[in-house]
Design an enzyme around this catalytic site. Structure first.
Site, PDB file in Angstrom:
ATOM      1  N   LYS A  44     -10.706   4.971   1.988  1.00 35.74           N
ATOM      2  CA  LYS A  44     -10.846   3.660   1.332  1.00 35.74           C
ATOM      3  C   LYS A  44     -10.436   3.632  -0.140  1.00 35.74           C
ATOM      4  CE  LYS A  44     -11.491   1.233   3.896  1.00 35.74           C
ATOM      5  NZ  LYS A  44     -10.397   0.963   4.893  1.00 35.74           N
ATOM      6  N   THR A  47      -5.225   4.321   0.429  1.00 36.57           N
ATOM      7  CA  THR A  47      -4.284   5.137   1.208  1.00 36.57           C
ATOM      8  C   THR A  47      -3.141   4.299   1.777  1.00 36.57           C
ATOM      9  OG1 THR A  47      -6.384   5.955   2.111  1.00 36.57           O
ATOM     10  CG2 THR A  47      -4.350   7.042   2.867  1.00 36.57           C
ATOM     11  N   THR A  48      -3.492   3.186   2.380  1.00 35.85           N
ATOM     12  CA  THR A  48      -2.496   2.359   3.069  1.00 35.85           C
ATOM     13  C   THR A  48      -1.539   1.735   2.057  1.00 35.85           C
ATOM     14  OG1 THR A  48      -4.328   1.845   4.541  1.00 35.85           O
ATOM     15  CG2 THR A  48      -2.298   0.577   4.861  1.00 35.85           C
ATOM     16  N   HIS A 102      -7.271  12.725   4.837  1.00 34.47           N
ATOM     17  CA  HIS A 102      -8.503  12.485   4.063  1.00 34.47           C
ATOM     18  C   HIS A 102      -9.267  13.797   3.872  1.00 34.47           C
ATOM     19  CE1 HIS A 102      -8.077   8.221   4.100  1.00 34.47           C
ATOM     20  NE2 HIS A 102      -8.431   8.017   5.346  1.00 34.47           N
ATOM     21  N   SER A 132     -16.309  -0.491  -0.004  1.00 33.37           N
ATOM     22  CA  SER A 132     -15.191  -0.633   0.926  1.00 33.37           C
ATOM     23  C   SER A 132     -15.434   0.191   2.197  1.00 33.37           C
ATOM     24  CB  SER A 132     -13.898  -0.187   0.234  1.00 33.37           C
ATOM     25  OG  SER A 132     -12.795  -0.341   1.076  1.00 33.37           O
TER      26      SER A 132
HETATM   27  P1  A3P Z   1     -11.394  -3.282   0.039  1.00 34.47           P
HETATM   28  O1  A3P Z   1     -12.218  -2.959   1.244  1.00 34.47           O
HETATM   29  O2  A3P Z   1     -12.183  -3.133  -1.231  1.00 34.47           O
HETATM   30  O3  A3P Z   1     -10.726  -4.607   0.113  1.00 34.47           O
HETATM   31  P2  A3P Z   1      -7.522   2.677   2.599  1.00 34.47           P
HETATM   32  O4  A3P Z   1      -6.130   2.238   2.870  1.00 34.47           O
HETATM   33  O5  A3P Z   1      -7.634   3.960   1.870  1.00 34.47           O
HETATM   34  O6  A3P Z   1      -8.369   2.591   3.826  1.00 34.47           O
HETATM   35  O7  A3P Z   1      -8.137   1.619   1.540  1.00 34.47           O
HETATM   36  C1  A3P Z   1      -8.409   0.297   1.920  1.00 34.47           C
HETATM   37  C2  A3P Z   1      -8.796  -0.469   0.684  1.00 34.47           C
HETATM   38  O8  A3P Z   1      -7.610  -0.682  -0.105  1.00 34.47           O
HETATM   39  C3  A3P Z   1      -9.347  -1.860   1.016  1.00 34.47           C
HETATM   40  O9  A3P Z   1     -10.237  -2.171  -0.053  1.00 34.47           O
HETATM   41  C4  A3P Z   1      -8.076  -2.669   0.978  1.00 34.47           C
HETATM   42  O10 A3P Z   1      -8.279  -4.060   0.846  1.00 34.47           O
HETATM   43  C5  A3P Z   1      -7.411  -2.085  -0.261  1.00 34.47           C
HETATM   44  N1  A3P Z   1      -5.981  -2.374  -0.306  1.00 34.47           N
HETATM   45  C6  A3P Z   1      -5.044  -2.113   0.617  1.00 34.47           C
HETATM   46  N2  A3P Z   1      -3.852  -2.589   0.240  1.00 34.47           N
HETATM   47  C7  A3P Z   1      -4.034  -3.160  -0.970  1.00 34.47           C
HETATM   48  C8  A3P Z   1      -3.176  -3.851  -1.883  1.00 34.47           C
HETATM   49  N3  A3P Z   1      -1.917  -4.035  -1.598  1.00 34.47           N
HETATM   50  N4  A3P Z   1      -3.713  -4.311  -3.023  1.00 34.47           N
HETATM   51  C9  A3P Z   1      -5.028  -4.117  -3.319  1.00 34.47           C
HETATM   52  N5  A3P Z   1      -5.892  -3.477  -2.483  1.00 34.47           N
HETATM   53  C10 A3P Z   1      -5.394  -3.017  -1.323  1.00 34.47           C
END
Ligand code: A3P
Length: 288
Positions: A44, A47-48, A102, A132
């Site tokens: 969270k 990563t994505t 992770h 998150s």
């Molecule tokens: P939130 O739950 O606070 O919205 P991961 O990819 O590591 O699982 O992280 C997911 C978190 O990154 C989520 O946070 C998601 O909304 C946020 N996130 C993903 N893409 C994003 C972007 N382009 N801009 C801002 N936050 C982003």
């Protein structure tokens, strides 16, 4: 898909679930290539977002729509809904291969170090990271039951989360920078503050020189609202997530913790944080 939620187990001193340990032999023996790029994060932390940026920087717009979890395999996963991360990685036709993990640093397959692979680590402040993760665990059926927020926050402080302690994770990866130069450590908060600046730093680490036009296109394409709409990165194609409970692209903000922490929780958390982070130079921002 309707398996009961997994229990946490202790794996070499780190809390995990079987979905990330069942394939351990293949994970440990994974053969990295020198040009592989590992994207490492505590869950969270963004990563994505960073995976999508790297994918766009290297491969631009793809003709065939492929979900991010196939473009950037999650090396340690083994689950019927996602398949095997090592298999996906071994079959990736791209060069470089972008690979996600992770894992806490001590569990990373040793081949990545032997091959001196470039590693991009993304960290996010503990409070927003915990919030998150809580919403993610609510909506993701292959994560342990999160329970209520206050008990969840206690477990976060105790490190009883999938992939273990946030504190150990961010600190041990930070420490590694002292001895391993191919590691670029970045922060979610910096990305929110100025995505273009952070992409420039990433490019300089990776030795990439995108044109101004390409960079503008990427900065625009990876803004939260655009990624939220994009089925190839918003996980809406995943069968193990229930978007009726919470979307994967939830808020994408810094400071959402203020909507979750009570005053008492915040005080307790801050006190505990000071103790756990007293020996590190690592600094986070909980506001931008
Ligand atoms: P939130 O739950 O606070 O919205 P991961 O990819 O590591 O699982 O992280 C997911 C978190 O990154 C989520 O946070 C998601 O909304 C946020 N996130 C993903 N893409 C994003 C972007 N382009 N801009 C801002 N936050 C982003």
């Amino acid at each position: 898909m309707d398996d009961p939620r997994p229990e946490l187990l202790d794996f070499h001193g780190v809390s995990m679930t079987r979905y990330f340990t069942d394939n351990w032999e293949n994970i440990q023996n994974f053969k990295a290539r020198p040009d592989d790029i590992l994207i490492a994060t505590y869950p969270k932390a963004g990563t994505t977002w960073v995976s999508n940026i790297l994918d766009l920087l290297y491969f631009g717009r793809r003709e065939k729509a492929i979900p991010i979890y196939e473009r950037v395999p999650f090396i340690e996963i083994l689950h019927p809904g996602f398949g095997s991360g090592t298999e996906y990685a071994n079959n990736l036709p791209t060069s470089p291969r972008l690979i996600k993990t992770h894992l806490p640093i001590q569990l990373v397959p040793k081949s990545f170090w032997e091959q001196n692979c470039r590693i991009v680590y993304v960290a996010r402040n503990a409070k927003d990271n915990a919030v998150s993760f809580f919403h993610f665990d609510r909506m993701t059926k292959i994560q342990p039951e999160p329970g209520d927020w206050s008990s969840y926050l206690q477990r976060f402080m105790q490190g009883k989360m999938v992939f273990g302690s946030w504190y150990d994770h961010v600190n041990n990866w930070w420490k590694k920078k002292e001895t391993y130069t191919n590691l670029h450590y970045m922060f979610f908060e910096d990305m929110v503050e100025d995505t273009g600046r952070e992409i420039d730093k990433l490019c300089s680490f990776l030795g990439l020189t995108p044109s101004a036009e390409e960079k503008t296109r990427i900065v625009g394409g990876v803004q939260f609202d655009n990624m939220k709409k994009d089925e190839m990165v918003n996980y809406s194609t995943s069968a193990v997530m229930d978007f009726k409970i919470s979307p994967f692209m939830r808020k994408g903000k810094v400071s959402d913790w203020k909507n979750h922490f009570t005053v008492a929780q915040n005080e307790e958390f801050d006190q505990d944080y000071k103790k756990k982070m007293k020996d590190t130079t690592l600094q986070f921002r909980t506001e931008v």
